[in-house]
Design an enzyme around this catalytic site. Structure first.
Site, mmCIF file in Angstrom:
data_model
loop_
_atom_site.group_PDB
_atom_site.id
_atom_site.type_symbol
_atom_site.label_atom_id
_atom_site.label_comp_id
_atom_site.label_asym_id
_atom_site.label_seq_id
_atom_site.Cartn_x
_atom_site.Cartn_y
_atom_site.Cartn_z
ATOM 1 N N GLU A 1 0.788 -1.226 0.000
ATOM 2 C CA GLU A 1 0.000 0.000 0.000
ATOM 3 C C GLU A 1 0.827 1.287 0.000
ATOM 4 O OE1 GLU A 1 -4.016 -1.788 2.082
ATOM 5 O OE2 GLU A 1 -2.837 -0.345 3.219
ATOM 6 N N GLU B 1 -5.625 -8.603 0.514
ATOM 7 C CA GLU B 1 -6.284 -8.252 1.778
ATOM 8 C C GLU B 1 -7.746 -7.924 1.515
ATOM 9 O OE1 GLU B 1 -4.645 -5.115 4.201
ATOM 10 O OE2 GLU B 1 -2.592 -5.807 3.883
#
Length: 459
Positions: free
Chosen positions: A194, A374
């Site tokens: 991320e 995720e």
């Protein structure tokens, strides 16, 4: 003036037609009829700082600090501390992973434990991760390694971390070191987790270390994180086993939708946010050009044609979307808004399963295999977890049915853990953790995931 208003109305109308907010009628959807290919990969995930315990890195330092307004950096001054003691309890935790029926476990290597000083490697830490990998393989679970998941050594921070492009070489060097140790047994590698969150939360909102608020610096860090991925990929592919492993980046997609679909300012602000978070980085991997263009906030262009061929798969993290109302007087120039019928998670966002379908559609432009690295829900009372899992997996199955190349799904997270700036308040785990006794207990809502895996893998 009349012409101006006509153009404005036409513009907003076109936006509404071209950028519809996908909504499905869940009352007409049978959540028990979903199906996945037999080859589909089921997994779960953690990150070192959140579960291992006793970390000494940029995050453990940040946990001690305070914001300019005197508030602690972490909710209620919580510290990660021992966390889930996963460092010591990994064998029993792998038994828990096995009990779920999943075949992949994504975890991160704690750089600060492996290289506590610049150029000095801790052989005991390397052996620890080697033992973890062997234990996973013994239990027929594929290890999936993340090289940088938010945390890094304090010495790297003191050098300026990702604020300086020249520091990338240190992460590349670390990556080559651990790759040379583990690539004979680890087939899947994630480089950066991320990058947009690290940059924006660390250098614009101030929620992550180093807690700054500087749009230009956020853009530079974002660029350097994406550049880090390209350099790591290029370096690892040249090493033994490089050609046989799969290397990808992990990018969260979080759509921004206008609060008022008839307010041009809400539209323009959401376009700017979608550009920064979603469209620009995806375009970087498609064209080799990274362009951040938000006047007054970020202005950056970066070119690296190697980016076009720097992914073997795309790791997609997805949780929800945000309705944004433009507010020039707010610190972040916007307000988060919620619809009356929205089902809230414990985090400041809603259940929006249609969004994972939208995200898959967006990243499919890269023509790569997609792994949902995720997806999960903060649900302290375990009241919406089952519904969340079923709806999001329905959306994933629908995307596959519609021709998108999604090959795997990892639920976040294996167990409750230290949820960064929110401390221990957010409970994402399939297993509940009593942080006083370290006892793990399977949550009722987790059975939805176990049942779906079982139904899809039974012959």
């Amino acid at each position: 003036e009349m012409l101006f208003f006509i153009i404005l109305i036409l513009t907003v109308t076109i936006f509404n037609i071209l950028f519809k907010e996908t909504r499905w009628n869940w009352n007409k959807i049978n959540l028990d009829s979903i199906s996945f290919p037999k080859s589909f990969i089921w997994g779960t995930a953690t990150a070192s700082h959140q579960v291992e315990g006793n970390c000494n890195n940029n995050w453990s330092e940040f946990e001690k600090g305070f914001k300019n307004n005197g508030e602690p950096n972490i909710k209620d001054s919580q510290f990660s501390g021992l966390a889930c003691d996963h460092w010591e309890r990994y064998k029993s935790d792998i038994e828990l992973i096995k009990s779920l029926g999943v075949k992949h476990y994504r975890f991160s290597l704690e750089w600060s434990k492996i290289e506590p000083e610049l150029g000095v490697y801790n052989e005991e830490a390397l052996k620890h991760y080697s033992d973890v990998i062997d234990e996973l393989l013994k239990n027929k679970i594929e290890p999936v390694i993340t090289l940088h998941h938010f945390s890094h050594p304090i010495w790297f921070d003191k050098l300026g971390a990702f604020e300086k492009e020249k520091n990338i070489l240190h992460l590349v060097s670390f990556s080559k070191k651990v790759f040379s140790h583990f690539s004979d047994r680890v087939k899947y590698w994630c480089t950066i987790n991320e990058p947009g969150v690290v940059a924006i939360q660390g250098y614009f909102t101030g929620m992550f270390p180093p807690g700054e608020s500087n749009g230009q610096k956020a853009g530079e860090v974002y660029k350097n994180l994406l550049e880090s991925h390209v350099q790591i990929y290029t370096a690892l592919k040249k090493l033994p086993n490089g050609s046989s492993v799969k290397i990808g980046i992990v990018k969260n997609i979080n759509q921004f939708d206008p609060w008022s679909r008839y307010n041009i300012f809400d539209w323009l602000f959401t376009f700017a946010m979608n550009h920064i978070f979603n469209w620009a980085p995806i375009n970087f991997f498609k064209t080799g050009k990274l362009k951040f263009r938000v006047p007054g906030l970020i202005w950056n262009t970066h070119i690296n044609k190697d980016a076009i061929k720097s992914l073997d798969f795309f790791g997609l993290n997805y949780y929800s979307h945000n309705h944004i109302r433009f507010n020039p007087f707010s610190k972040d120039y916007s307000d988060l808004m919620y619809k009356k019928n929205d089902i809230m998670t414990d985090m400041p966002y809603t259940i929006y399963a249609e969004g994972i379908y939208r995200a898959i559609k967006l990243v499919s432009k890269l023509n790569l295999p997609i792994i949902i690295t995720e997806n999960g829900v903060a649900d302290k009372n375990d009241s919406i977890r089952s519904d969340y899992i079923k709806k999001y997996l329905f959306a994933v199955s629908k995307s596959i049915e519609d021709g998108y190349n999604v090959i795997g799904y990892y639920y976040w997270s294996l167990m409750d853990n230290f949820e960064w700036a929110f401390g221990y308040d957010m409970r994402f785990g399939l297993f509940e953790v009593d942080f006083k006794t370290q006892e793990r207990t399977l949550k009722k809502g987790a059975n939805a995931y176990i049942d779906i895996i079982k139904s899809q893998t039974d012959e």
